[in-house]
Design an enzyme around this catalytic site. Structure first.
Site, PDB file in Angstrom:
ATOM      1  N   THR A  92      -1.904  -4.880  -9.131  1.00 31.20           N
ATOM      2  CA  THR A  92      -0.940  -5.636  -9.933  1.00 31.20           C
ATOM      3  C   THR A  92      -1.586  -6.184 -11.191  1.00 31.20           C
ATOM      4  OG1 THR A  92       0.447  -6.218  -8.032  1.00 31.20           O
ATOM      5  CG2 THR A  92       0.570  -7.649  -9.965  1.00 31.20           C
ATOM      6  N   CYS A 100       5.266  -4.860  -1.713  1.00 34.17           N
ATOM      7  CA  CYS A 100       5.617  -5.914  -2.664  1.00 34.17           C
ATOM      8  C   CYS A 100       7.104  -6.230  -2.633  1.00 34.17           C
ATOM      9  CB  CYS A 100       5.216  -5.513  -4.082  1.00 34.17           C
ATOM     10  SG  CYS A 100       3.440  -5.282  -4.279  1.00 34.17           S
ATOM     11  N   GLN A 116      -2.361   4.619  -5.349  1.00 33.82           N
ATOM     12  CA  GLN A 116      -2.037   5.341  -4.119  1.00 33.82           C
ATOM     13  C   GLN A 116      -2.772   6.660  -3.982  1.00 33.82           C
ATOM     14  OE1 GLN A 116      -0.492   4.525  -1.456  1.00 33.82           O
ATOM     15  NE2 GLN A 116       0.408   2.573  -2.081  1.00 33.82           N
ATOM     16  N   ASN A 145       4.367   5.333  -4.531  1.00 29.53           N
ATOM     17  CA  ASN A 145       3.967   4.572  -3.354  1.00 29.53           C
ATOM     18  C   ASN A 145       4.969   4.642  -2.222  1.00 29.53           C
ATOM     19  OD1 ASN A 145       5.495   2.912  -5.355  1.00 29.53           O
ATOM     20  ND2 ASN A 145       5.515   1.458  -3.662  1.00 29.53           N
ATOM     21  N   SER A 204      -7.227   0.124  -6.833  1.00 28.95           N
ATOM     22  CA  SER A 204      -7.219  -1.079  -5.988  1.00 28.95           C
ATOM     23  C   SER A 204      -8.086  -0.875  -4.766  1.00 28.95           C
ATOM     24  CB  SER A 204      -5.783  -1.404  -5.558  1.00 28.95           C
ATOM     25  OG  SER A 204      -5.753  -2.525  -4.696  1.00 28.95           O
ATOM     26  N   GLY A 205      -8.785  -1.942  -4.353  1.00 30.59           N
ATOM     27  CA  GLY A 205      -9.709  -1.844  -3.230  1.00 30.59           C
ATOM     28  C   GLY A 205      -9.059  -1.806  -1.864  1.00 30.59           C
ATOM     29  N   THR A 229     -15.411 -16.222 -14.379  1.00 34.05           N
ATOM     30  CA  THR A 229     -16.623 -15.896 -13.624  1.00 34.05           C
ATOM     31  C   THR A 229     -16.372 -14.698 -12.713  1.00 34.05           C
ATOM     32  OG1 THR A 229     -17.294 -18.214 -13.647  1.00 34.05           O
ATOM     33  CG2 THR A 229     -18.352 -16.786 -12.028  1.00 34.05           C
TER      34      THR A 229
END
Length: 380
Positions: free
Chosen positions: A70, A323, A178, A149, A198-199, A236
């Site tokens: 996202t 989502c 995906q 997706n 994305s992880g 950070t």
């Protein structure tokens, strides 16, 4: 337990969790600090960046670590829009996108941008020719998913990228969340300027991800501050998250390259064959779609009824994008594909990982048949 909801999220690999824990405990300093501890953490972060670049075969400087899909999609789309609005406010996408693309484009419409939502075929795809026809003098961006997706459609992003090379002022963003580790995608020389990963879709941790930004793509940052991540994402750095993401990326790439027997295709074909034999089921996934996603509908039965019934057997599937899965209305993806309301509002998604087995698929089919039969008996 049978977990067939891997497109929503995957179970993190133990090695990924271990890497996050070790880095968090031992490399806790701020990588921007000038003392030796900060220097060690900075070296670790840059080593992770280089490893990520090597794994997806791109230059190190193009890697931006993010919190996931996202954020990556918002950074790409809004970043291009805000940076290049002086020369145009036209964006091209499709009518079957993930909410993080669809809703982001919708938000820009409120700011005066014009969005062309290309219609998709019944298989959920557009053609490179359709994209080229939609390009105008004020077009600044084309954005779409590589793999849908919900139903697993694979967009011809390589062909579209080739076409867009003729339009150097039009940037091309691809959401490859995906497809990573399951559907190959070459970035270098592809015409793709920005790409989202994305992880937690590849057995990594939630809150980790990567954005590929080509040297020629200029983005207006959504976060301002310390100018971390090449000034695109101030704040950070989540070094433990970056390292764990790269670990997950390495593991999924190894798994992808070692699958000579193609477990995902075997699972996909087995389930499709079984579903074809069930008269109450309509398959929504295209034949040439991604092997790890099978989407189907059982018209007349609310999807939450079947999901609840299977959950009682510790079998877990979903309806559509996680989502928007709590929104029990019809799927906008299926509507875009021309499906009638009774199909679009009764969709179910099965999504595999390399860890799943054919035995699990067989059990799922039998329990699905029972669930449908039980509901039909109640209606009698």
């Amino acid at each position: 337990m049978i977990y067939f909801d891997n497109s929503a999220t995957t179970k993190p690999h133990s090695e990924v969790v271990d890497s996050f824990t070790k880095v968090s405990a031992n490399y806790f300093a701020n990588p921007s600090s000038i003392h030796p501890l900060g220097g060690q953490v900075e070296k670790l972060l840059e080593a992770a960046r280089q490893q990520a670049a090597d794994l997806i075969d791109v230059p190190r400087e193009t890697i931006i670590f993010t919190s996931g899909g996202t954020e990556g999609n918002n950074t790409a789309i809004k970043g291009v829009a805000l940076e290049h609005q002086s020369r145009g406010k036209h964006i091209i996408t499709t009518g079957a996108e993930h909410p993080s693309i669809h809703d982001t484009c919708g938000s820009l419409e409120k700011l005066g941008f014009e969005i062309t939502y290309l219609p998709v075929t019944e298989n959920g795809t557009v053609s490179a020719a359709d994209v080229e026809k939609a390009i105008r003098k004020d077009t600044i961006l084309v954005t779409m998913m590589q793999v849908n997706n919900e139903i697993g459609s694979i967009q011809p992003v390589e062909e579209i990228g080739t076409v867009l090379k003729k339009y150097p002022k039009v940037l091309f963003h691809v959401d490859a969340v995906q497809g990573l580790g399951k559907v190959p995608l070459k970035l270098t020389g592809s015409g793709i300027d920005i790409c989202t990963f994305s992880g937690h879709k590849i057995h990594g941790l939630k809150g980790t991800g990567l954005l590929y930004v080509n040297h020629t793509a200029k983005l207006y940052p959504l976060l301002h501050g310390g100018s971390q991540e090449s000034g695109i994402r101030s704040g950070t750095e989540n070094v433990a998250g970056a390292v764990s993401f790269v670990k997950a990326l390495r593991l999924i790439k190894e798994k992808e390259s070692s699958q000579k027997d193609n477990v995902l295709k075997r699972l996909h074909d087995k389930l499709i064959n079984e579903l074809h034999q069930m008269e109450d089921v309509e398959i929504n996934s295209p034949e040439d779609g991604a092997n790890h996603i099978v989407h189907f509908s059982v018209p007349g039965i609310k999807p939450e009824v079947i999901i609840h019934s299977l959950s009682q057997k510790e079998i877990y599937i979903s309806t559509k994008s996680a989502c928007s899965s709590r929104d029990l209305t019809e799927s906008h993806v299926l509507v875009a594909c021309g499906k009638p309301n009774e199909v679009a509002s009764s969709g179910l998604r099965v999504s595999f990982s390399y860890e799943n087995t054919e035995a699990e698929a067989a059990i799922f089919v039998e329990e699905l048949k029972k669930a449908i039969q039980q509901f039909k008996e109640v209606l009698r």
